[in-house]
Design an enzyme around this catalytic site. Structure first.
Site, PDB file in Angstrom:
ATOM      1  N   ASP A  12       0.862  -1.184   0.000  1.00 37.94           N
ATOM      2  CA  ASP A  12       0.000   0.000   0.000  1.00 37.94           C
ATOM      3  C   ASP A  12       0.896   1.231   0.000  1.00 37.94           C
ATOM      4  O   ASP A  12       2.105   1.138   0.205  1.00 37.94           O
ATOM      5  CB  ASP A  12      -0.902  -0.012   1.249  1.00 37.94           C
ATOM      6  CG  ASP A  12      -1.777   1.234   1.327  1.00 37.94           C
ATOM      7  OD1 ASP A  12      -2.422   1.565   0.318  1.00 37.94           O
ATOM      8  OD2 ASP A  12      -1.792   1.908   2.371  1.00 37.94           O
ATOM      9  N   SER A  13       0.274   2.390  -0.184  1.00 39.06           N
ATOM     10  CA  SER A  13       1.020   3.643  -0.125  1.00 39.06           C
ATOM     11  C   SER A  13       1.506   3.948   1.294  1.00 39.06           C
ATOM     12  O   SER A  13       2.337   4.816   1.478  1.00 39.06           O
ATOM     13  CB  SER A  13       0.129   4.780  -0.616  1.00 39.06           C
ATOM     14  OG  SER A  13      -1.075   4.792   0.132  1.00 39.06           O
ATOM     15  N   TYR A  23      -0.774   8.374  -2.522  1.00 39.82           N
ATOM     16  CA  TYR A  23      -0.857   7.994  -3.931  1.00 39.82           C
ATOM     17  C   TYR A  23      -2.100   8.632  -4.573  1.00 39.82           C
ATOM     18  O   TYR A  23      -2.149   8.819  -5.780  1.00 39.82           O
ATOM     19  CB  TYR A  23      -0.989   6.478  -4.069  1.00 39.82           C
ATOM     20  CG  TYR A  23       0.300   5.682  -3.933  1.00 39.82           C
ATOM     21  CD1 TYR A  23       1.479   6.251  -3.442  1.00 39.82           C
ATOM     22  CD2 TYR A  23       0.325   4.334  -4.295  1.00 39.82           C
ATOM     23  CE1 TYR A  23       2.640   5.493  -3.318  1.00 39.82           C
ATOM     24  CE2 TYR A  23       1.485   3.581  -4.189  1.00 39.82           C
ATOM     25  CZ  TYR A  23       2.634   4.153  -3.698  1.00 39.82           C
ATOM     26  OH  TYR A  23       3.773   3.403  -3.592  1.00 39.82           O
ATOM     27  N   GLY A  24      -3.083   8.917  -3.733  1.00 40.70           N
ATOM     28  CA  GLY A  24      -4.406   9.329  -4.229  1.00 40.70           C
ATOM     29  C   GLY A  24      -4.431  10.569  -5.086  1.00 40.70           C
ATOM     30  O   GLY A  24      -5.351  10.771  -5.874  1.00 40.70           O
ATOM     31  N   CYS A  65      -3.830  -1.146  -1.995  1.00 38.92           N
ATOM     32  CA  CYS A  65      -4.173   0.265  -2.200  1.00 38.92           C
ATOM     33  C   CYS A  65      -5.200   0.386  -3.336  1.00 38.92           C
ATOM     34  O   CYS A  65      -4.982  -0.144  -4.435  1.00 38.92           O
ATOM     35  CB  CYS A  65      -2.893   1.000  -2.573  1.00 38.92           C
ATOM     36  SG  CYS A  65      -3.113   2.734  -2.938  1.00 38.92           S
ATOM     37  N   THR A  71      -5.961   3.101  -5.014  1.00 40.57           N
ATOM     38  CA  THR A  71      -5.437   3.935  -6.096  1.00 40.57           C
ATOM     39  C   THR A  71      -4.478   3.135  -6.972  1.00 40.57           C
ATOM     40  O   THR A  71      -4.543   3.194  -8.213  1.00 40.57           O
ATOM     41  CB  THR A  71      -4.723   5.177  -5.515  1.00 40.57           C
ATOM     42  OG1 THR A  71      -5.570   5.792  -4.543  1.00 40.57           O
ATOM     43  CG2 THR A  71      -4.375   6.160  -6.596  1.00 40.57           C
ATOM     44  N   GLU A  96      -5.178   9.070   9.792  1.00 41.99           N
ATOM     45  CA  GLU A  96      -3.784   8.919  10.222  1.00 41.99           C
ATOM     46  C   GLU A  96      -3.514   9.697  11.508  1.00 41.99           C
ATOM     47  O   GLU A  96      -2.615   9.377  12.270  1.00 41.99           O
ATOM     48  CB  GLU A  96      -2.831   9.316   9.093  1.00 41.99           C
ATOM     49  CG  GLU A  96      -3.005   8.354   7.938  1.00 41.99           C
ATOM     50  CD  GLU A  96      -1.834   8.266   6.989  1.00 41.99           C
ATOM     51  OE1 GLU A  96      -0.833   8.964   7.202  1.00 41.99           O
ATOM     52  OE2 GLU A  96      -1.934   7.488   6.025  1.00 41.99           O
ATOM     53  N   CYS A 123     -11.323   3.195  -0.334  1.00 39.66           N
ATOM     54  CA  CYS A 123      -9.993   3.669   0.036  1.00 39.66           C
ATOM     55  C   CYS A 123      -9.609   2.909   1.304  1.00 39.66           C
ATOM     56  O   CYS A 123     -10.462   2.683   2.181  1.00 39.66           O
ATOM     57  CB  CYS A 123     -10.022   5.178   0.291  1.00 39.66           C
ATOM     58  SG  CYS A 123      -8.494   5.819   1.001  1.00 39.66           S
ATOM     59  N   THR A 124      -8.354   2.533   1.363  1.00 43.79           N
ATOM     60  CA  THR A 124      -7.888   1.680   2.471  1.00 43.79           C
ATOM     61  C   THR A 124      -8.219   2.217   3.858  1.00 43.79           C
ATOM     62  O   THR A 124      -8.433   1.453   4.781  1.00 43.79           O
ATOM     63  CB  THR A 124      -6.365   1.541   2.385  1.00 43.79           C
ATOM     64  OG1 THR A 124      -5.802   2.852   2.201  1.00 43.79           O
ATOM     65  CG2 THR A 124      -5.958   0.618   1.264  1.00 43.79           C
ATOM     66  N   HIS A 125      -8.220   3.546   4.002  1.00 44.92           N
ATOM     67  CA  HIS A 125      -8.414   4.143   5.329  1.00 44.92           C
ATOM     68  C   HIS A 125      -9.876   4.150   5.783  1.00 44.92           C
ATOM     69  O   HIS A 125     -10.155   4.249   6.969  1.00 44.92           O
ATOM     70  CB  HIS A 125      -7.922   5.592   5.329  1.00 44.92           C
ATOM     71  CG  HIS A 125      -6.439   5.743   5.200  1.00 44.92           C
ATOM     72  ND1 HIS A 125      -5.740   5.296   4.110  1.00 44.92           N
ATOM     73  CD2 HIS A 125      -5.525   6.298   6.043  1.00 44.92           C
ATOM     74  CE1 HIS A 125      -4.451   5.579   4.274  1.00 44.92           C
ATOM     75  NE2 HIS A 125      -4.297   6.184   5.434  1.00 44.92           N
TER      76      HIS A 125
END
Ligand code: DGL
Length: 275
Positions: A17-18, A49-50, A80, A82, A159, A191-193
């Site tokens: 992932d980023s 990366y987005g 990821c 993106t 984050e 999106c991963t988050h």
């Protein structure tokens, strides 16, 4: 000498992932495929990366895949969204091993979940702008109506650990307002988050909207992929091992990982991915 299928099944799965977001995917793999070892790479030096171009994401992804290959992984998960949107199909022809991204499993799950054919997608600017979810959902349901919304502020808020902070709720309300009159019954957390904001998003959208977490579906897809190639770990060679590599800020990564993973990680090793 060629590695036998028998030896290969005990090799780790590479997940990248980023940065920290892909840990939500690693976490699902740990839960659903507890016998599989994982080598995780988080590109913490070059996140996000987005907001980057397709060409840049392809270049970064190639570098990471070469690193994971050099570590002897048996399959790769592009955790990821993106990178899955921009790079996966470009990378596939060059790959000698199975590779899976998060977009296709997420799109398939959403197409199965929706009752009224109206699906929302939230993600980075890159993922939403690429229209990849729309394309993939239409493969399963050509009549589905897809509404996308980029939510770039969600990544730094997660984050920062502000998962239920009033500021995060306010930002989420603003982003999700565009869905309020749309009649969607399914929303992809593209999106991963975003799975870490699940309860805030669910509260705003209401219980009539089903949230789809591509991480969950990706772990299921990985299981099928490994079984299909006869390289699923049967657990006979001992418990799974997890290793973590990053391109910057290893300590910060470790702390975040320990706040969301079901196991404690002792260290994240720093590597120079461009070399
Ligand atoms: N991992 C990214 C994704 O799922 C989000 C963070 C970033 O922009 O790099 O698209």
């Amino acid at each position: 000498m060629k590695e036998s299928v028998e030896e290969k099944k005990y090799a780790p799965v590479g997940v990248f992932d980023s940065g920290v977001g892909g840990l939500t995917v690693a976490r699902e793999i740990m839960r659903q495929l507890p016998e599989e070892s994982i080598i995780y790479f988080g590109d913490t030096a070059r996140v996000p990366y987005g907001s980057k171009s397709k060409e840049t994401i392809i270049r970064y992804s190639k570098q990471i895949i070469h690193f994971l290959e050099s570590m002897g992984v048996k399959a790769i998960v592009v955790a990821c969204n993106t990178a899955s949107a921009f790079a996966l199909e470009e990378l596939r022809p060059e790959m000698k091993m199975p590779i899976i991204g998060v977009v296709k499993p997420g799109a398939k799950a959403a197409a199965k979940t929706t009752q009224n054919g109206r699906i929302g997608v939230i993600g980075t600017e890159g993922t939403v702008g690429s229209q990849i979810y729309t394309e993939m959902i239409h493969r399963h349901n050509p009549k589905a109506q897809i509404l996308g919304k980029a939510c770039p502020l969600f990544v730094p808020l997660v984050e920062e650990g502000w998962l239920k902070d009033p500021v995060t709720i306010e930002v989420a309300k603003r982003y999700l307002a565009s869905f309020q009159e749309s009649g969607i019954d399914t929303l992809i957390l593209g999106c991963t988050h975003y799975p870490l904001l699940r309860s805030a998003i669910q509260d705003i959208m209401g219980s009539s909207v089903n949230l789809v977490n591509p991480a969950y579906e990706t772990a299921q897809g990985l299981r099928r992929l490994l079984e299909g190639h006869q390289i699923a770990n049967d657990g006979k060679a001992g418990p799974a091992k997890y290793q973590f590599y990053v391109s910057d800020a290893a300590e910060k990564f470790k702390n975040f990982a320990n706040s969301i993973l079901p196991c404690e990680i002792k260290e994240a090793q720093l590597i120079h991915i461009e070399e």
